[in-house]
Structures are given as structure tokens and as C-alpha cells.
Design an enzyme around this catalytic site. Structure first.
Site, PDB file in Angstrom:
ATOM      1  N   ASP A 132      -4.860   6.785  59.407  1.00  0.00           N
ATOM      2  CA  ASP A 132      -5.974   6.575  58.481  1.00  0.00           C
ATOM      3  C   ASP A 132      -6.871   5.441  58.937  1.00  0.00           C
ATOM      4  O   ASP A 132      -6.530   4.671  59.838  1.00  0.00           O
ATOM      5  CB  ASP A 132      -5.454   6.319  57.052  1.00  0.00           C
ATOM      6  CG  ASP A 132      -4.251   5.368  57.021  1.00  0.00           C
ATOM      7  OD1 ASP A 132      -4.090   4.581  57.979  1.00  0.00           O
ATOM      8  OD2 ASP A 132      -3.492   5.412  56.053  1.00  0.00           O
ATOM      9  N   ASN A 144       4.297   3.202  45.923  1.00  0.00           N
ATOM     10  CA  ASN A 144       4.013   4.337  45.024  1.00  0.00           C
ATOM     11  C   ASN A 144       4.351   5.687  45.663  1.00  0.00           C
ATOM     12  O   ASN A 144       4.001   6.729  45.125  1.00  0.00           O
ATOM     13  CB  ASN A 144       2.545   4.306  44.565  1.00  0.00           C
ATOM     14  CG  ASN A 144       1.567   4.533  45.717  1.00  0.00           C
ATOM     15  OD1 ASN A 144       1.972   4.719  46.864  1.00  0.00           O
ATOM     16  ND2 ASN A 144       0.278   4.501  45.406  1.00  0.00           N
ATOM     17  N   HIS A 179       3.243   6.820  48.591  1.00  0.00           N
ATOM     18  CA  HIS A 179       2.226   7.433  49.461  1.00  0.00           C
ATOM     19  C   HIS A 179       2.639   7.387  50.938  1.00  0.00           C
ATOM     20  O   HIS A 179       3.426   6.530  51.359  1.00  0.00           O
ATOM     21  CB  HIS A 179       0.838   6.829  49.234  1.00  0.00           C
ATOM     22  CG  HIS A 179       0.598   5.474  49.794  1.00  0.00           C
ATOM     23  ND1 HIS A 179      -0.404   4.650  49.344  1.00  0.00           N
ATOM     24  CD2 HIS A 179       1.210   4.766  50.767  1.00  0.00           C
ATOM     25  CE1 HIS A 179      -0.401   3.528  50.021  1.00  0.00           C
ATOM     26  NE2 HIS A 179       0.573   3.567  50.882  1.00  0.00           N
ATOM     27  N   GLU A 232      -2.314   9.412  48.255  1.00  0.00           N
ATOM     28  CA  GLU A 232      -1.827   8.778  47.029  1.00  0.00           C
ATOM     29  C   GLU A 232      -1.158   9.828  46.140  1.00  0.00           C
ATOM     30  O   GLU A 232      -1.346  11.034  46.345  1.00  0.00           O
ATOM     31  CB  GLU A 232      -3.018   8.140  46.287  1.00  0.00           C
ATOM     32  CG  GLU A 232      -3.783   7.098  47.096  1.00  0.00           C
ATOM     33  CD  GLU A 232      -3.032   5.770  47.228  1.00  0.00           C
ATOM     34  OE1 GLU A 232      -1.790   5.770  47.193  1.00  0.00           O
ATOM     35  OE2 GLU A 232      -3.709   4.734  47.375  1.00  0.00           O
TER      36      GLU A 232
HETATM   37  P1  PGA Z   1       3.197  -1.582  54.177  1.00  0.00           P
HETATM   38  O1  PGA Z   1       2.497  -0.276  53.627  1.00  0.00           O
HETATM   39  O2  PGA Z   1       3.769  -1.210  55.500  1.00  0.00           O
HETATM   40  O3  PGA Z   1       2.107  -2.585  54.274  1.00  0.00           O
HETATM   41  O4  PGA Z   1       4.262  -1.931  53.191  1.00  0.00           O
HETATM   42  C1  PGA Z   1       3.101   0.954  53.853  1.00  0.00           C
HETATM   43  C2  PGA Z   1       2.172   2.037  53.361  1.00  0.00           C
HETATM   44  O5  PGA Z   1       1.366   1.755  52.460  1.00  0.00           O
HETATM   45  O6  PGA Z   1       2.254   3.161  53.863  1.00  0.00           O
END
Ligand code: PGA
Length: 268
Positions: A67, A137, A139, A144
Site C-alpha cells: 500500500d 483491528n 486489517h 479495513e
Molecule cells: P504495525 O501495523 O506493524 O505498525 O503494527 C501493522 C498493520 O497495520 O498492518
């Protein structure tokens, strides 16, 4: 899904780095799917150390990131392009021309970027190994909760939770994007191998839901249950809410001899 539980985040980073090195030794022009965020940083540091020690080369590798934010330029220090350059690319022997993110310049229509990115992945022969983190969450990428399990690369609006989770990276006065272009869930599921890393107790609920809950768009990572070649590498804290811990540990032990004899990528 194969669930591998290791002691701490260093072991997770090492385990993932070993797999990437194994893949590149077997297939030097492998196509890697890469991720940003806190999770892969230790992995990238490990890969840089291995590269410096002559244990891995990225000379012929191709990479596609999951992304990129919409609305900030690639040279903005907050772009995922900058993150990848700083955290990995500028320290290894990869050809920057072979590194792709779903970037959208100001004059381009963001709704056109997705299809072009998908074509580029297909032209490269598809992703051999996709690295993933998981949001608290559930994702993956910026898919999301509520994202279609059939989604492709497209513009997504970040949830408030994600904006808050990621605000730690931004200064108070800095513009923090609410929109991003992300590979879709169906795009991710087309990778031949997937390696999801999770560390820390704040990921334990999402890891439990993804692994042992129903397949549901409300936990996008649960779609990985439909993928035939996904391994989760977790530290003890991220694994702490799993109900079948003993079984996962047992399975891992049973599989070790096969893996040491045949490796992880016998199908590539
Ligand atoms: P993080 O995020 O590695 O910063 O915990 C993971 C994600 O949002 O996929």
C-alpha cells in the site's frame, strides 16, 4: 494456516529473514510482496545484516508493496516509498527500478492506479512470497474491516482506529492522510506463499480472530484461512489468546524434519 510460535520479536524477525533468504537462494529473481509499519522493521534490519554478511542478494529480486498513502508525494518522509528506501532498499543491492508501490502522482486518477498495479504484478509473474503484518483491528494492507474479501487494488478510506494507531508516526502539524491505495484481499490471496508476522499483546485478539474465528470481512485477515500456503510467525505475546496453542506447537515440531529436508518453497 501454519502457526509458528517463537519466543520474542527477534526470533520472529530471524525466522522471517531466513525464509526470505531461502527463497532468494532458490529463486534469485523472486517476486516479494513487502509491508510497512512497525512489524517488518526488525525483519528488514536482519535482511540488511545478512546482505552485508554475503548471505543474501536482492540483485534480481522484484518487490511490490502492499500500500501507499494517497495525497503525499513519494519524496515526503511519510510516504511508504520513503519508508522502504530508508528501512531497506538503500542498504541492499536491489535495483530500485524493480521496486514498486501503488503510488499515485497528483496528475493521475487514483481510481486508475489499482488496475495498472495489478497488471504490473501479473506481468512480473505474480508474487512468490507476500509479507504481512496485521492491524489491531484485523486489517491486512489497508483492507479495513468490511473490505470485500474479493477486493482488488484500489483506494480505501482508513478507519479512525487506523488513523489513531498510525498517528504516532506523524508530528502534530504534519498532514496525515486518510486515504490510501492498497492491494485488495483477493490480490493478496493470489500470492503463492504468505508470511504474516505479529508481535506483542496488542495484536493477540486480532491474531485469535484471524486464526480461530469465522472467515468474515469484519476481520479481513481471516480471509487467509482460505489461502493454501500461509504461515503465521508469532511471538508468545501475540499468540497468547490462541485456543489451540498446544496443537500449533506440536504441529511445528512434527513438521520440522520435513522442512529441513525439503525447505519451505518446494513448489517454486
Ligand atoms: P504495525 O501495523 O506493524 O505498525 O503494527 C501493522 C498493520 O497495520 O498492518
Amino acid at each position: 494456516m501454519q502457526v509458528i510460535i517463537l519466543k520474542d520479536s527477534d526470533d520472529v524477525a530471524n525466522g522471517a529473514a531466513q525464509r526470505i533468504a531461502e527463497l532468494l537462494a532458490k529463486k534469485p529473481n523472486a517476486v516479494l510482496g513487502l509491508a510497512t509499519g512497525s512489524t517488518p522493521i526488525a525483519l528488514y534490519q536482519r535482511l540488511i545484516a545478512m546482505y552485508r554478511a554475503g548471505e543474501v542478494s536482492f540483485r534480481d529480486a522484484v518487490t511490490f508493496n502492499l500500500d501507499e498513502y494517497l495525497g503525499i508525494a513519494p519524496d515526503n518522509r511519510q510516504s511508504y516509498r520513503s519508508f522502504m528506501n530508508e528501512q531497506l532498499f538503500k542498504h541492499i543491492d536491489i535495483d530500485l527500478a524493480n521496486t514498486y508501490l501503488p503510488e499515485c502522482s497528483q496528475e493521475n486518477n487514483p481510481r486508475r492506479v489499482g488496475a495498472a498495479y495489478e497488471r504490473r504484478i501479473a506481468d512480473a509473474g505474480g508474487i512468490d512470497l507476500q509479507i504481512l503484518g496485521i492491524g489491531a483491528n484485523g486489517h491486512i494492507g489497508f483492507n479495513e474491516p468490511g473490505s470485500s474479501l474479493g477486493s482488488r487494488t484500489r483506494v480505501k478510506t482508513l478507519t479512525e482506529r487506523t488513523v489513531i494507531d498510525n498517528s504516532r508516526m506523524f508530528d502534530a502539524k504534519e498532514f496525515q492522510p486518510r486515504l490510501a491505495i492498497t492491494m485488495g484481499i483477493a490480490t493478496i490471496l493470489e500470492a503463492r506463499h504468505i508470511l504474516l508476522l505479529a508481535m506483542g499483546e496488542h495484536k493477540a485478539t486480532a491474531v485469535h480472530k484471524m486464526t480461530e474465528g469465522p472467515v468474515t470481512a469484519m476481520c479481513p485477515a481471516s480471509a487467509l484461512q482460505m489461502h493454501r500456503n500461509t504461515a503465521l510467525i508469532l511471538d508468545e505475546a501475540a499468540a497468547s489468546k490462541l485456543e489451540e496453542l498446544d496443537y500449533y506447537r506440536w504441529t511445528h515440531l512434527q513438521n520440522e524434519p520435513l522442512v529441513s529436508q525439503y525447505g519451505h518453497f518446494h513448489d517454486l
